[in-house]
Write an enzyme that holds these catalytic residues in place. Structure first.
Site, PDB file in Angstrom:
ATOM      1  N   SER A  96     -16.410   5.349  29.060  1.00 21.49           N
ATOM      2  CA  SER A  96     -17.254   5.136  30.246  1.00 21.49           C
ATOM      3  C   SER A  96     -16.559   5.435  31.570  1.00 21.49           C
ATOM      4  O   SER A  96     -17.232   5.539  32.599  1.00 21.49           O
ATOM      5  CB  SER A  96     -17.753   3.694  30.275  1.00 21.49           C
ATOM      6  OG  SER A  96     -18.769   3.527  29.325  1.00 21.49           O
ATOM      7  N   LYS A  99     -17.776   8.245  33.577  1.00 19.16           N
ATOM      8  CA  LYS A  99     -19.037   8.144  34.330  1.00 19.16           C
ATOM      9  C   LYS A  99     -18.824   8.278  35.839  1.00 19.16           C
ATOM     10  O   LYS A  99     -19.705   8.730  36.556  1.00 19.16           O
ATOM     11  CB  LYS A  99     -19.731   6.810  34.001  1.00 19.16           C
ATOM     12  CG  LYS A  99     -20.211   6.717  32.530  1.00 19.16           C
ATOM     13  CD  LYS A  99     -20.656   5.317  32.171  1.00 19.16           C
ATOM     14  CE  LYS A  99     -21.092   5.220  30.712  1.00 19.16           C
ATOM     15  NZ  LYS A  99     -21.418   3.850  30.286  1.00 19.16           N
ATOM     16  N   TYR A 220     -22.650  14.306  27.527  1.00 21.06           N
ATOM     17  CA  TYR A 220     -22.274  12.897  27.741  1.00 21.06           C
ATOM     18  C   TYR A 220     -21.309  12.451  26.642  1.00 21.06           C
ATOM     19  O   TYR A 220     -20.283  11.823  26.918  1.00 21.06           O
ATOM     20  CB  TYR A 220     -23.536  12.025  27.785  1.00 21.06           C
ATOM     21  CG  TYR A 220     -23.221  10.546  27.732  1.00 21.06           C
ATOM     22  CD1 TYR A 220     -22.771   9.870  28.874  1.00 21.06           C
ATOM     23  CD2 TYR A 220     -23.349   9.821  26.549  1.00 21.06           C
ATOM     24  CE1 TYR A 220     -22.456   8.512  28.818  1.00 21.06           C
ATOM     25  CE2 TYR A 220     -23.038   8.473  26.491  1.00 21.06           C
ATOM     26  CZ  TYR A 220     -22.591   7.823  27.630  1.00 21.06           C
ATOM     27  OH  TYR A 220     -22.270   6.481  27.573  1.00 21.06           O
ATOM     28  N   TYR A 272     -19.514  -3.752  33.790  1.00 20.92           N
ATOM     29  CA  TYR A 272     -20.774  -4.194  33.173  1.00 20.92           C
ATOM     30  C   TYR A 272     -21.160  -5.592  33.589  1.00 20.92           C
ATOM     31  O   TYR A 272     -20.972  -5.958  34.739  1.00 20.92           O
ATOM     32  CB  TYR A 272     -20.697  -4.020  31.647  1.00 20.92           C
ATOM     33  CG  TYR A 272     -20.281  -2.616  31.342  1.00 20.92           C
ATOM     34  CD1 TYR A 272     -21.127  -1.561  31.657  1.00 20.92           C
ATOM     35  CD2 TYR A 272     -19.027  -2.322  30.859  1.00 20.92           C
ATOM     36  CE1 TYR A 272     -20.736  -0.249  31.461  1.00 20.92           C
ATOM     37  CE2 TYR A 272     -18.620  -1.018  30.655  1.00 20.92           C
ATOM     38  CZ  TYR A 272     -19.487   0.004  30.959  1.00 20.92           C
ATOM     39  OH  TYR A 272     -19.098   1.291  30.773  1.00 20.92           O
ATOM     40  N   VAL A 290     -14.745   1.748  26.566  1.00 24.30           N
ATOM     41  CA  VAL A 290     -14.528   1.074  25.276  1.00 24.30           C
ATOM     42  C   VAL A 290     -13.326   1.635  24.506  1.00 24.30           C
ATOM     43  O   VAL A 290     -12.952   1.093  23.477  1.00 24.30           O
ATOM     44  CB  VAL A 290     -15.785   1.088  24.363  1.00 24.30           C
ATOM     45  CG1 VAL A 290     -16.873   0.185  24.900  1.00 24.30           C
ATOM     46  CG2 VAL A 290     -16.292   2.501  24.147  1.00 24.30           C
TER      47      VAL A 290
END
Ligand code: DON
Length: 336
Positions: A96, A99, A220, A272, A290
């Protein structure tokens, strides 16, 4: 009379010198030692055992093969000097953390208004792979959770894997590390098990937010599979902390507004549903993945990169979080 005023001036001077000394002494006694690899290594050792309380992500089978004991801690200071300790050569997938790079590229190409017309600026109490708010407002909550991130990548121009290659190139540029590539096995594993992400992709297609084909989802998966080290992460943290200026001073992509946008998203949603508590405790824009990495920006100052693959219940590196927390407390780095 003259003698008296001379004397009082002398007394005042001595008093001033004494108080100056006190200030210097007080400062000396509270100033933490200069950052060094020894300091980082002390913090790492203090927190090494946290891996026993976390769990390596295995919802993507290939990720489950990570060595739970691996740990690294890196920092790039204001002058671009790199400090490394632990398993400094250990590579892991950025997941992530990619991103924030995708968001930078999409906003560079299309402008913030166009991107955030389709995605919210919201924080969340939901996990990273939640469908919010695709079935209510139709728009993903933010570009840090999977739905918004999949949409963000689909907004980067180019056919096939071109958008992914732009992300890879930007990661290589920021880290000045041309050897960085994606891990094909992790990518295949993500692709073959990523049905939840596929579900989001098609829901957003149904909502008219995505117009392309599954190549966009592949991009992605590929960006999540880019492999790097904690040092690379520290350099990414440095980049956004310093208005998109690279650790070696290269200002090709200097952009204060993009850096502010990315940092604000990192602070709001980068960890998150733990982001609020993390902001209270750490108080720095940060992005986790992760794969066990976390990149941290200390605005106007340094970048921090940590790695330890055992995660907490939110999907954030447990030992990584505690290493950051200790450094932040010791050096009073919170922005608040
Ligand atoms: O979409 C996924 O499931 C992953 N490839 C990336 C998720 C991720 O890193 C969440 N972070 N903590």
């Amino acid at each position: 009379m003259k003698k008296n005023s001379f004397l009082s001036a002398k007394v005042m001077l001595v008093a001033a010198l004494l108080s100056l000394n006190t200030v210097i002494y007080a400062q000396k006694s509270i100033d933490p030692p200069a950052i060094s690899e020894k300091i980082l290594s002390g913090i790492l050792e203090k927190n090494r055992a946290y891996y026993t309380q976390g769990k390596v992500a295995d919802y993507i089978p290939e990720l489950g093969k990570m060595d739970a004991k691996a740990i690294a801690f890196s920092l790039v200071d204001k002058n671009g000097k790199v400090f490394n300790t632990g398993d400094v050569h250990k590579k892991f997938t950025m997941q992530s953390i990619s991103k924030i790079i995708a968001l930078m590229l999409a906003v560079n190409e299309r402008g913030e208004a166009d991107v955030f017309d389709k995605i919210g600026y919201f924080g969340s109490d939901k996990p990273f792979n939640h469908f919010s708010n695709l079935e209510t407002t139709g728009k993903p909550l933010n570009p840090m959770m999977n739905a918004g991130a999949i949409l963000t990548t689909s907004l980067i121009a180019g056919d096939g894997e071109k958008p992914f290659l732009k992300i890879l190139d930007m990661v290589r540029y920021i880290t000045k590390n041309k050897t960085i590539d994606y891990n094909k096995s992790v990518y295949e594993s993500e692709k073959s098990t990523g049905n939840r992400n596929r579900g989001m992709f098609y829901l957003m297609k149904n909502n008219g937010l995505i117009s392309g084909n599954e190549d966009q989802l592949d991009n992605y998966f590929k960006q999540c599979s880019i492999e790097l080290t904690a040092e690379d992460l520290a350099k990414i943290g440095y980049f956004f902390a310093n208005q998109c200026v690279r650790f070696d001073g290269d200002a090709t992509h200097k952009n204060k507004e993009i850096a502010k946008l990315i940092e604000s998203q990192m602070l709001t949603a980068g960890m998150y549903e733990f982001s609020g508590e993390y902001s209270r405790n750490v108080g720095l824009p940060s992005k986790s993945g992760v794969g066990g990495g976390i990149t941290v920006s200390v605005p106007g100052k340094m970048g921090i990169g940590v790695f330890s693959p055992a995660l907490d219940q939110h999907g954030n590196s447990l030992a990584g979080y505690h290493m950051i927390l200790d450094l932040v407390k010791q050096y009073d780095l919170s922005v608040f």
